[in-house]
Write an enzyme that holds these catalytic residues in place. Structure first.
Site, PDB file in Angstrom:
ATOM      1  N   HIS A  20       0.840  -1.210   0.000  1.00 25.72           N
ATOM      2  CA  HIS A  20       0.000   0.000   0.000  1.00 25.72           C
ATOM      3  C   HIS A  20       0.872   1.256   0.000  1.00 25.72           C
ATOM      4  O   HIS A  20       0.566   2.230  -0.687  1.00 25.72           O
ATOM      5  CB  HIS A  20      -0.860   0.053   1.267  1.00 25.72           C
ATOM      6  CG  HIS A  20      -1.853  -1.052   1.415  1.00 25.72           C
ATOM      7  ND1 HIS A  20      -1.781  -1.986   2.417  1.00 25.72           N
ATOM      8  CD2 HIS A  20      -2.956  -1.355   0.694  1.00 25.72           C
ATOM      9  CE1 HIS A  20      -2.783  -2.823   2.318  1.00 25.72           C
ATOM     10  NE2 HIS A  20      -3.522  -2.474   1.274  1.00 25.72           N
ATOM     11  N   GLY A  32      -3.012  -1.628  -7.075  1.00 22.71           N
ATOM     12  CA  GLY A  32      -1.902  -2.575  -7.122  1.00 22.71           C
ATOM     13  C   GLY A  32      -2.142  -3.677  -8.145  1.00 22.71           C
ATOM     14  O   GLY A  32      -3.272  -4.157  -8.316  1.00 22.71           O
TER      15      GLY A  32
END
Ligand code: PAF
Length: 291
Positions: free
Chosen positions: A45, A155
């Site tokens: 993250h 992601g």
């Protein structure tokens, strides 16, 4: 909130406040970047937040464990949460605002509206989690509406999610640039995931087989293997031998359309898998470019 949270970071809990902040930023001519997360932030993250900081003037990280993307019997209740640590980490990585909405504000009593991308959401992850992507696209659309970003960063670990979000943005003419960033891995190759904390020691060791199998497949393709059946058979054996409880799927898709293929064609293929170790379900993928 803990005292060591950077002073500059602003934590917003209410929908009205984030809308006002986004309006204020836009009026001031700021480029807004958003990184949607479900919290329990790890290096994966943080790499997205750092990237958003390169792409925008102001980064909003959203932290919301979104109930609509979990099915009955999944880990919504037990999903790991640590808001204090998340605020600290997000701030250190460059987030300016952390938005952590309340579930009742996001989905008030009588909530009825969902955003759904068709077809691609019913294969792979969608075949095992039939309502998952409807929950993801609904919450991402809502978060985009609230934070009014110019750019959003996701992601590559959730490759199908990234594809589905791009499709929603394109089909609904949302004025948001989508960036997809590489998976961050542990030293043994395991993709970072908030769910890795569920793994016991033996499962954690076994889970390294996922990346080993993906790397093996990449090498086989570079060496000329073109049969998905043969590749996935060998990958299954590696992962089962390592101690997996169940293999939900191993698949190859054409990256631009997310269409599953049986024979591998250049120039690029995406290999995806979902595997259970004990009660923990992990996903991973690798993109292979070859001629
Ligand atoms: O990838 C995630 O963490 C979630 O699916 C997302 C995009 C934050 C939506 O809840």
């Amino acid at each position: 909130m803990r005292k060591d949270v950077p002073l500059s970071i602003q934590t917003i809990f209410s929908v009205r406040e984030i809308q006002a902040e986004a309006d204020r930023l836009r009026s001031a001519g700021k480029r807004i970047g958003v990184v949607p997360t479900m919290g329990y932030l790890h290096e994966g993250h943080l790499s997205l937040i750092r990237r958003a900081k390169e792409l925008a003037d102001v980064v909003i990280t959203t932290i919301f464990v979104n109930p609509t993307q979990f099915s009955v019997g999944e880990d919504f209740e037990s999903y790991p949460r640590d808001l204090d640590a998340d605020n600290l980490r997000a701030g250190e990585a460059g987030a300016d605002v952390v938005f952590c909405p309340d579930r009742r504000e996001m989905y008030p009593e009588g909530y009825l509206t969902y955003v759904e991308v068709e077809t691609v959401t019913s294969i792979l992850e969608g075949a095992f989690r039939p309502t998952h992507f409807r929950g993801v696209t609904t919450v991402v659309a809502k978060l985009f509406g609230l934070t009014k970003p110019h750019v959003a960063v996701f992601g590559q670990k959730d490759a199908q999610q990234a594809f589905v979000v791009r499709k929603m943005v394109s089909d609904l003419n949302m004025d948001v640039e989508i960036h997809v960033e590489p998976t961050v891995r542990e030293p043994d190759g395991l993709a970072m995931s908030s769910r890795n904390v569920y793994l016991n020691r033996a499962e954690r060791t076994a889970a390294a087989s996922l990346y080993a199998a993906l790397i093996f497949a990449e090498k086989q393709i570079q060496d000329g293997e073109r049969s998905v059946e043969k590749l996935s058979g060998e990958m299954k054996k590696m992962i089962s031998d390592a101690g997996a409880t169940a293999i939900d799927y191993i698949a190859c898709v054409e990256p631009d359309t997310f269409t599953p293929v049986e024979a591998i064609h250049p120039p690029r293929i995406l290999i995806l898998l979902a595997v259970r170790f004990g009660a923990t379900r992990l996903i991973d993928n690798i993109s292979v470019t070859f001629s």
